[in-house]
Motif scaffolding. Sequence first.
Motif, PDB file in Angstrom:
ATOM      1  N   ILE A 121     -12.108 -50.107  61.938  1.00 57.86           N
ATOM      2  CA  ILE A 121     -12.936 -49.140  61.201  1.00 57.86           C
ATOM      3  C   ILE A 121     -12.070 -47.940  60.816  1.00 57.86           C
ATOM      4  N   VAL A 122     -12.025 -47.658  59.525  1.00 60.09           N
ATOM      5  CA  VAL A 122     -11.274 -46.516  59.004  1.00 60.09           C
ATOM      6  C   VAL A 122     -12.257 -45.555  58.352  1.00 60.09           C
ATOM      7  N   SER A 123     -12.114 -44.268  58.634  1.00 55.76           N
ATOM      8  CA  SER A 123     -13.005 -43.258  58.065  1.00 55.76           C
ATOM      9  C   SER A 123     -12.228 -42.278  57.203  1.00 55.76           C
TER      10      SER A 123
ATOM     11  N   SER B  43     -14.324 -45.132  65.069  1.00 53.43           N
ATOM     12  CA  SER B  43     -13.224 -45.382  64.126  1.00 53.43           C
ATOM     13  C   SER B  43     -11.908 -45.648  64.849  1.00 53.43           C
ATOM     14  N   ASP B  44     -11.052 -46.412  64.192  1.00 56.22           N
ATOM     15  CA  ASP B  44      -9.696 -46.651  64.681  1.00 56.22           C
ATOM     16  C   ASP B  44      -8.701 -45.676  64.062  1.00 56.22           C
ATOM     17  N   TYR B  45      -9.088 -45.080  62.937  1.00 61.21           N
ATOM     18  CA  TYR B  45      -8.206 -44.136  62.247  1.00 61.21           C
ATOM     19  C   TYR B  45      -9.072 -43.261  61.349  1.00 61.21           C
ATOM     20  N   ILE B  46      -8.723 -41.972  61.291  1.00 60.40           N
ATOM     21  CA  ILE B  46      -9.463 -41.012  60.467  1.00 60.40           C
ATOM     22  C   ILE B  46      -8.495 -40.305  59.528  1.00 60.40           C
TER      23      ILE B  46
ATOM     24  N   ASP C 167      -9.698 -40.153  71.458  1.00 58.55           N
ATOM     25  CA  ASP C 167      -8.321 -40.640  71.379  1.00 58.55           C
ATOM     26  C   ASP C 167      -8.090 -41.477  70.117  1.00 58.55           C
ATOM     27  N   ILE C 168      -8.484 -40.911  68.979  1.00 58.97           N
ATOM     28  CA  ILE C 168      -8.350 -41.587  67.682  1.00 58.97           C
ATOM     29  C   ILE C 168      -7.236 -40.916  66.888  1.00 58.97           C
ATOM     30  N   GLN C 169      -6.391 -41.718  66.276  1.00 57.11           N
ATOM     31  CA  GLN C 169      -5.324 -41.159  65.433  1.00 57.11           C
ATOM     32  C   GLN C 169      -5.945 -40.582  64.162  1.00 57.11           C
TER      33      GLN C 169
END
Length: 199
Positions: free
Chosen positions: A129-131, A155-158, A178-180
């Motif tokens: 999931i990317v936001s 999300s996995d990445y924002i 703890d999301i990049q």
Amino acid sequence: MKKNVWRIMLIIVFLFSYLIINTKVLESNNKNVFSIPGLPRPIGKEPVIITSAGQSTNTYIIKDISNRLMLRSYFLPQAKSNDLKEAKTIVFSIDYSPLSLKLQGKKYEEEKERIKELVDKADHIDMKIVSIVFGGKKQNKKENIELLDIVLPKSDYIIGVKESYCESYIIQIAKDNDIQITLVDGVKAIYEPFASIFR
């Protein structure tokens, strides 16, 4: 006696300077410590679903970036959970537009429920999931914050745009989960971090 006074004064000045410097460093770190220019290695796989959380036309910007990268993607602004069967990655463009929803004959609560179902399904099947958070100076902060609360923690990445109404909010969510995260200077700067998801 004078030497002792001077020593005490020097110690006080030193401690005061130390506190000021460290406070500035901490403030800087709190704002940017989790921000990276792009992902160090790709996390996304094709095919990709591009959808909207809020039905803003900003979703078309992500569609154009995907086309430039020649990704195998499906542009489904109103994607439903059963559309995820063939996809490996889902990209949310998060930006609530009451006008766009009205033109589509949809209510905000319907949109919110659709997003919840999508996120739950994507999380359940272990889809990336990317936001993308456009931000800006929104008048509809309540609805936007609610959508952020649904999508961002899973999300996995924002990717977010700097100096928006929600900049500090998305940074805090990234830290807590703890999301990049990558913060860019403007919409045009989204291209590079977005490309890093797949290349």
